[in-house]
Design a protein around this motif. Structure first.
Motif, PDB file in Angstrom:
ATOM      1  N   GLN A 115       0.824  -1.212   0.000  1.00  0.00           N
ATOM      2  CA  GLN A 115       0.000   0.000   0.000  1.00  0.00           C
ATOM      3  C   GLN A 115       0.854   1.256   0.000  1.00  0.00           C
ATOM      4  O   GLN A 115       0.547   2.224  -0.717  1.00  0.00           O
ATOM      5  N   LYS A 116       1.935   1.269   0.777  1.00  0.00           N
ATOM      6  CA  LYS A 116       2.798   2.448   0.885  1.00  0.00           C
ATOM      7  C   LYS A 116       3.989   2.401  -0.069  1.00  0.00           C
ATOM      8  O   LYS A 116       4.841   3.288  -0.040  1.00  0.00           O
ATOM      9  N   LYS A 117       4.054   1.362  -0.895  1.00  0.00           N
ATOM     10  CA  LYS A 117       5.129   1.200  -1.882  1.00  0.00           C
ATOM     11  C   LYS A 117       6.504   1.211  -1.213  1.00  0.00           C
ATOM     12  O   LYS A 117       7.427   1.927  -1.615  1.00  0.00           O
ATOM     13  N   LEU A 118       6.601   0.424  -0.158  1.00  0.00           N
ATOM     14  CA  LEU A 118       7.856   0.291   0.568  1.00  0.00           C
ATOM     15  C   LEU A 118       8.448  -1.090   0.326  1.00  0.00           C
ATOM     16  O   LEU A 118       7.726  -2.060   0.102  1.00  0.00           O
ATOM     17  N   SER A 119       9.752  -1.187   0.389  1.00  0.00           N
ATOM     18  CA  SER A 119      10.430  -2.455   0.134  1.00  0.00           C
ATOM     19  C   SER A 119      11.675  -2.543   1.008  1.00  0.00           C
ATOM     20  O   SER A 119      12.072  -1.565   1.674  1.00  0.00           O
ATOM     21  N   VAL A 120      12.298  -3.711   1.004  1.00  0.00           N
ATOM     22  CA  VAL A 120      13.509  -3.932   1.784  1.00  0.00           C
ATOM     23  C   VAL A 120      14.609  -2.980   1.320  1.00  0.00           C
ATOM     24  O   VAL A 120      14.831  -2.807   0.118  1.00  0.00           O
ATOM     25  N   GLY A 121      15.264  -2.359   2.278  1.00  0.00           N
ATOM     26  CA  GLY A 121      16.331  -1.419   1.963  1.00  0.00           C
ATOM     27  C   GLY A 121      15.902   0.028   2.097  1.00  0.00           C
ATOM     28  O   GLY A 121      16.753   0.910   2.273  1.00  0.00           O
ATOM     29  N   LYS A 122      14.594   0.284   2.017  1.00  0.00           N
ATOM     30  CA  LYS A 122      14.105   1.648   2.192  1.00  0.00           C
ATOM     31  C   LYS A 122      13.956   1.955   3.678  1.00  0.00           C
ATOM     32  O   LYS A 122      14.185   1.100   4.529  1.00  0.00           O
ATOM     33  N   THR A 123      13.567   3.173   3.981  1.00  0.00           N
ATOM     34  CA  THR A 123      13.413   3.576   5.383  1.00  0.00           C
ATOM     35  C   THR A 123      11.975   3.998   5.657  1.00  0.00           C
ATOM     36  O   THR A 123      11.262   4.456   4.758  1.00  0.00           O
ATOM     37  N   LEU A 124      11.595   3.847   6.905  1.00  0.00           N
ATOM     38  CA  LEU A 124      10.276   4.267   7.373  1.00  0.00           C
ATOM     39  C   LEU A 124      10.486   5.183   8.561  1.00  0.00           C
ATOM     40  O   LEU A 124      11.187   4.834   9.508  1.00  0.00           O
ATOM     41  N   THR A 125       9.873   6.384   8.522  1.00  0.00           N
ATOM     42  CA  THR A 125      10.041   7.350   9.596  1.00  0.00           C
ATOM     43  C   THR A 125       8.870   7.261  10.570  1.00  0.00           C
ATOM     44  O   THR A 125       7.708   7.372  10.168  1.00  0.00           O
TER      45      THR A 125
END
Length: 476
Positions: free
Chosen positions: A216-226
């Motif tokens: 849903q948030k277009k996040l994947s391994v290696g990215k960051t989440l704040t």
């Protein structure tokens, strides 16, 4: 002599034997099908519950939230005027579910008799408000450029436009004890990308995301989440086995405690009993020795499962089992009456045998032997038919939906706290299976023998009442 005569009679009367066997087979097949479907319902229900508290968890320990406490207040967001800046954002990290417990309570629970392992977790909700302000524009009234209003030195006109446009986003975060990876809600999910936490990452800024939330948030391994100004590296993506995860984001417990300003606090304690037979006694011991806590077992939560899964389960448990019993009774009675009728048509035969010296007990044993063989044949046919029905159900795999919640299960005393609150509002789709256990096969064999005995009792009783003189006077 017994088996020779038995084989000869069954071959000679194979049509009647087949009718009796088929009647028993239908009843036994229905029992196998209902039992396998019921086992599939229990299995499906277990998958739904695993999505809430994790595989291997036998119970959870929580404490009901105090409505008068400061944590029960609504979150407040403050936006200050900062020059010409238009965009502003603010977020709050709140403990959700139940009242916080001290981490020392986890050790107290682990020390109780019958407890194999206990681990704490902290359930959070992150509420983020993000948006922008738009300045309004002053527009003078037509023809009023040089006129003053009310003698106050203010030009006539009004402010047009402007305002604020804010978006509210919230997601759930669960702080998991990375030192105990085999217990807790994350164990019901499978890592489909990246990796899970290691025991050395107790205070690392890393996160595992639920696959649906990541997509849903277009996040994947290696990215960051704040989260509340702290960046977390995404090291893994987890997919829940039952289709509905317990939380959107999983982070180490220490990091969750820091974000929520809840040092050494947990909301839920996941408990694994040393023996499944001791779950009741473990629950009683925890409630008695640790005051103020609520202990909920999986069986307590099972009663809150609703949806088509619950409906089908009730049908299989109530209507299906009673129908099976009714069909079995009817099949036994029909088999008994058919066997008795067959004995009536063999009056001359049995009279001759008695005249040759056969005792009534021998004639009765012969009839019962034939009936038991008919029952075993019916049992074999019933097992084959029942297995075929179970295989067909598994092959089709009808989809059922289940929702867990209602009553006092969530958000109040007696329920699984923390991440379970989110799962409670989601309908989980489960593919129905119909597993056939060895116990069910043994039950089918027992029913087959019982059917033969019932039929043999009817026929044997009729045969034992025959007298040689009366029998020889009758013509078959």
């Amino acid at each position: 002599m017994f088996f020779t005569y038995l084989r000869r009679e069954l071959r000679r009367r194979r049509k009647a034997a087949l009718v009796i066997a088929m009647g028993l087979a239908l009843g036994i097949a229905l029992v196998i099908t209902v039992n396998s479907v019921s086992a599939g319902m229990t299995q499906a229900q277990g998958k739904v519950l695993e999505s809430l508290y994790g595989l291997g968890t036998d119970m959870t320990v929580t404490k009901a939230a105090d409505p008068d406490s400061a944590s029960a207040e609504r979150p407040r967001f403050k936006f200050d005027a900062r020059g010409d800046e238009k965009e502003q954002s603010s977020d709050r990290v709140l403990v959700q579910g139940f009242q916080s417990l001290k981490s020392s309570v986890v050790d107290q629970v682990a020390e109780q008799s019958g407890v194999k392992d206990a681990v704490g977790g902290l359930s959070l909700v992150v509420i983020k408000v993000n948006g922008q302000f738009q300045r309004g524009e002053f527009q003078q009234a037509p023809g009023g450029g040089n006129r003053l209003r009310g003698g106050g030195g203010q030009p006539q006109g009004s402010v047009r436009g402007g305002g604020a446009d804010f978006d509210i986003n919230n997601f759930t975060v669960f702080g998991t004890d990375v030192a105990h990876p085999a217990l807790g809600p994350l164990t019901s999910s499978k890592i489909t990308s990246g990796r899970t936490f290691s025991s050395a990452q107790g205070n690392a800024k890393v996160a595992v995301l639920d696959s649906a939330y990541a997509k849903q948030k277009k996040l994947s391994v290696g990215k960051t989440l704040t989260i509340s100004g702290t960046e977390f590296e995404i090291i893994g993506i987890a997919t829940a086995d039952s289709g509905s995860s317990s939380a959107n984001v999983y982070i180490p417990l220490q990091q969750a405690q820091t974000l929520a300003d809840a040092k050494d606090k947990v909301t839920t304690i996941y408990v694994q009993a040393s023996d499944s037979q001791k779950i009741g006694s473990v629950k009683s011991a925890i409630q008695q020795n640790i005051s103020g806590t609520t202990v909920t077992t999986s069986s307590d939560l099972a009663s809150t499962v609703s949806g088509s899964l619950s409906t089908a389960s009730n049908l299989a448990t109530n209507v299906g089992k009673w129908l099976s019993i009714a069909v079995l009774i009817a099949a036994f009675l029909v088999a008994g009456l058919l066997t008795s009728s067959a004995v009536s048509r063999r009056v001359r035969e049995f009279g001759t045998l008695k005249a040759l010296g056969w005792k009534s007990g021998r004639v009765t044993r012969q009839v019962m032997g034939e009936a038991i063989v008919n029952g075993l044949i019916g049992g074999a046919l019933g097992i084959a038919l029942g297995l075929g029905c179970a295989y067909l159900i598994t092959r089709i795999s009808p989809t059922l939906d289940a929702t867990v919640g209602g009553g006092g299960g969530f958000g109040g005393p007696g329920g699984f706290g923390g991440p379970a609150r989110r799962a409670a509002s989601d309908a989980v789709e489960i593919a129905l299976q119909a597993p056939v256990s060895l116990d069910t096969i043994v039950l089918a064999v027992v029913l087959a023998v019982a059917g033969g005995l019932v039929a043999g009792t009817f026929g044997g009783w009729r045969a034992s009442r025959l007298r040689p003189a009366d029998a020889l006077r009758r013509v078959e």
